[in-house]
Structures are given as structure tokens and as C-alpha cells.
Design an enzyme around this catalytic site. Structure first.
Site, PDB file in Angstrom:
ATOM      1  CE  LYS A  53      -4.744  -2.024   1.241  1.00 41.86           C
ATOM      2  NZ  LYS A  53      -5.388  -2.454   2.716  1.00 41.86           N
ATOM      3  NE  ARG A  57      -7.625  -8.476   0.204  1.00 41.94           N
ATOM      4  CZ  ARG A  57      -6.611  -7.405  -1.255  1.00 41.94           C
ATOM      5  NH1 ARG A  57      -5.755  -7.416  -0.480  1.00 41.94           N
ATOM      6  NH2 ARG A  57      -7.261  -7.773  -2.195  1.00 41.94           N
TER       7      ARG A  57
HETATM    8  N1  HH2 Z   1      -7.508  -3.917   0.452  1.00 42.28           N
HETATM    9  C1  HH2 Z   1      -7.760  -4.116  -0.638  1.00 42.28           C
HETATM   10  C2  HH2 Z   1      -8.689  -4.952  -1.466  1.00 42.28           C
HETATM   11  N2  HH2 Z   1      -9.515  -5.524  -0.724  1.00 42.28           N
HETATM   12  N3  HH2 Z   1     -10.159  -6.240   2.056  1.00 42.28           N
HETATM   13  C3  HH2 Z   1      -9.738  -6.200   2.664  1.00 42.28           C
HETATM   14  N4  HH2 Z   1     -10.399  -7.594   3.880  1.00 42.28           N
HETATM   15  N5  HH2 Z   1      -9.312  -5.621   3.983  1.00 42.28           N
HETATM   16  C4  HH2 Z   1      -7.794  -4.963   2.826  1.00 42.28           C
HETATM   17  O1  HH2 Z   1      -7.207  -4.202   3.565  1.00 42.28           O
HETATM   18  C5  HH2 Z   1      -8.367  -4.645   1.599  1.00 42.28           C
HETATM   19  C6  HH2 Z   1      -9.073  -5.888   0.534  1.00 42.28           C
HETATM   20  C7  HH2 Z   1      -6.706  -3.195  -1.887  1.00 42.28           C
HETATM   21  O2  HH2 Z   1      -5.643  -4.036  -1.947  1.00 42.28           O
HETATM   22  P1  HH2 Z   1      -5.296  -4.506  -3.912  1.00 42.28           P
HETATM   23  O3  HH2 Z   1      -6.819  -5.757  -4.170  1.00 42.28           O
HETATM   24  O4  HH2 Z   1      -4.345  -4.701  -4.599  1.00 42.28           O
HETATM   25  O5  HH2 Z   1      -5.594  -3.091  -4.298  1.00 42.28           O
HETATM   26  P2  HH2 Z   1      -7.096  -2.989  -5.462  1.00 42.28           P
HETATM   27  O6  HH2 Z   1      -8.073  -2.734  -4.458  1.00 42.28           O
HETATM   28  O7  HH2 Z   1      -6.966  -2.097  -6.489  1.00 42.28           O
HETATM   29  O8  HH2 Z   1      -7.245  -3.654  -6.533  1.00 42.28           O
END
Ligand code: HH2
Length: 271
Positions: free
Chosen positions: A207, A241
């Protein structure tokens, strides 16, 4: 301790957008993460990064369903990262057993009933505002207390809607409507969420607050991801995660060996 590996089937996720938009590429990536030690694969078809555009339900379904179906049958659980009940329903029918809802069941009025009816797991995450607005001047008096109160309210709402409490995980939502200092305070104060009585999931992986602290680029934040995740585990997180499952799994083995001097016992903080 559980590791949730991220499988983003999106063109625009902040760290791996576009890499696994082809279902077959996403399935191969998920299998690789499972082989590297993921306990759960989190399949998502909509980016929730700050400023991300919303995705239409048909498009999200088209992205997510074949990937969940292609990963079903592996020896890992599959969660679907969505706040749309229609997408969750299709993913559950295709083999997912957990709904990871970044809106904590507030985004779709049908979601709580679906989770209750199917008897599946659910992640309730804290987010201030929505992804389009959440990083505009977030303010809290005491971020840990306010996130804890929010999660307590959402936990009660989920149970009142018929969700089995034993299947609920909570998540402070690192980066979702928080300044860098808020993220640090939450990671430092995770133990104050323990009395919610539910497993705590933490997602710091790659992040932007990591990049602002150490100067690293989006796809080069492994050091900060490991540091923040290990400290989160030591402070009480029991699900992490992450995008980089192999490295995280190695780091956890070392941290576990140190925190748990008796290798025969599962250990206090990291099991
Ligand atoms: N962070 C992201 C997406 N989903 N779900 C939970 N429960 N907790 C988190 O911290 C979380 C999440 C953001 O990360 P990422 O999937 O890599 O990015 P994007 O939302 O741009 O697909």
C-alpha cells in the site's frame, strides 16, 4: 495464522492491475499462490484503490466467476472481494466460501441476507467514506477507538441479520480513509480490537503509505509489507492479506520461531 493471497482480476488494481485480467492467467497465479502457502485466495474484480471507478455488475461477474470456478477444488478456501450481492452469489455458487466485503455489508442491501442464508464466512472491513472520496482529509479523534466502535456496530448488524458470529472476521481497513499516521496508529493499537472477540484480518500489502515511508515504488514494497504484516501479527492479527505469499510465509516462520520458543506448541501470537 492464515495467509490470504490476493488474486486481482482487474485492469486497474494499484499494484498488479492488468497482470491477471485474463482468467487463465489469474487461475495460474492463484494456483501458484496456493503452492506458495496461501490458506485463502481472495479473488476480486473491482479495484478499491483511492479514486477507483466503479465496475458494472456484469463486468465484475465476467471477471470473477471463471476464476473462482477455476480455483475451486484446490486445498485452499476462496474468498470473493466484492460488495455486490450478485457477484458474491455467483462466486459462492462457483466454490467460494468467504465474502470479503470492504463495505462491511453496507454496500448492497441484499448482501447480509445472502451471507446469512448461505452460512458462509464474511470479512467486515472499516472504511471511512467510499473509495472515490476516502482519502480526502480523513479525520478521527482516536482512530483505533472509532474503528473499533464501527466494527462492533457492523458485527452486531451482521449477527442481527442472521450471520453466524463464528464465521465473521474483522478488518481495520488499512489505507481506507486513513492518513499514514492513522495507519500506523491502527497497526500499533490492534490489540484494542481483540475484545471484539473475532479474528482480525490486516491488509498492508504494497500500500502507498509504505511507499511514502520508505520511498519504494508500488511493485517494490516487499520490505515494508513484511515489516507491517509481522508487527500486525505480533499485535494480534490472525489473517494477513498479501500479494507476496512465499516471502510472507517465510517471514512468518521466522517470526513464529522467535515468538514461540516451544516449536511443538502452536504459540500464542502467531497461530
Ligand atoms: N485491501 C484492498 C482490497 N481489499 N480487503 C480487505 N478485507 N482488507 C484490505 O486491506 C483490502 C481488501 C486493496 O488492495 P488490492 O486488492 O491490492 O488493490 P485494489 O483494491 O486496487 O485492487
Amino acid at each position: 495464522m492464515k495467509l490470504m493471497g490476493v488474486v486481482n482480476v482487474t485492469p486497474d488494481s494499484f499494484s498488479d492491475g492488468g497482470l491477471y485480467l485474463d482468467p487463465q492467467a489469474a487461475i495460474e497465479h492463484g494456483k501458484e499462490l496456493a503452492a506458495q502457502g496461501a490458506d485463502i485466495l481472495d479473488v476480486g474484480g473491482e479495484s478499491t484503490r483511492p479514486g477507483a471507478a466503479e465496475v458494472a455488475v456484469d463486468e465484475e461477474l465476467r471477471r470473477v466467476e471463471p476464476v473462482v470456478a477455476g480455483l475451486a477444488g484446490l486445498e485452499v478456501e476462496i474468498s470473493v472481494d466484492t460488495s455486490k450481492a450478485q457477484v458474491a452469489e455467483a462466486a459462492l455458487a462457483a466454490g467460494a466460501t468467504i465474502v470479503n466485503d470492504v463495505t462491511a455489508l453496507r454496500g448492497d442491501p441484499e448482501m447480509a441476507a445472502l451471507v446469512a442464508d448461505r452460512g458462509v464466512g464474511v470479512v467486515l472491513m472499516h472504511m471511512a467514506g467510499d473509495p472515490r472520496t476516502m482519502q480526502v482529509n480523513p479525520e478521527y479523534d482516536d482512530v483505533v477507538r472509532e474503528v473499533r466502535e464501527f466494527l462492533a456496530v457492523r458485527l452486531d448488524a451482521a449477527v442481527a441479520a442472521g450471520v453466524d458470529e463464528s464465521r465473521i472476521w474483522v478488518d481495520p481497513g488499512i489505507g481506507f480513509g486513513k492518513t499514514d499516521q492513522h495507519n500506523f496508529e491502527l497497526l500499533r493499537g490492534l490489540d484494542r480490537l481483540a475484545d471484539l472477540g473475532r479474528p482480525i484480518l490486516v491488509g498492508t500489502s504494497r500500500k502507498s503509505f509504505i511507499g511514502r515511508a520508505d520511498g519504494s515504488a508500488t511493485d517494490d514494497r516487499l520490505g515494508g509489507t513484511i515489516a507491517t504484516s509481522i508487527l500486525a501479527a505480533a499485535a494480534g492479527a490472525s489473517v494477513l492479506r498479501v500479494h507476496d505469499v512465499r516471502e510472507m510465509s517465510e517471514a512468518l516462520k521466522l517470526a513464529g520461531a522467535i515468538l514461540d520458543p516451544d516449536p511443538a506448541s502452536p504459540g500464542p501470537a502467531l497461530e
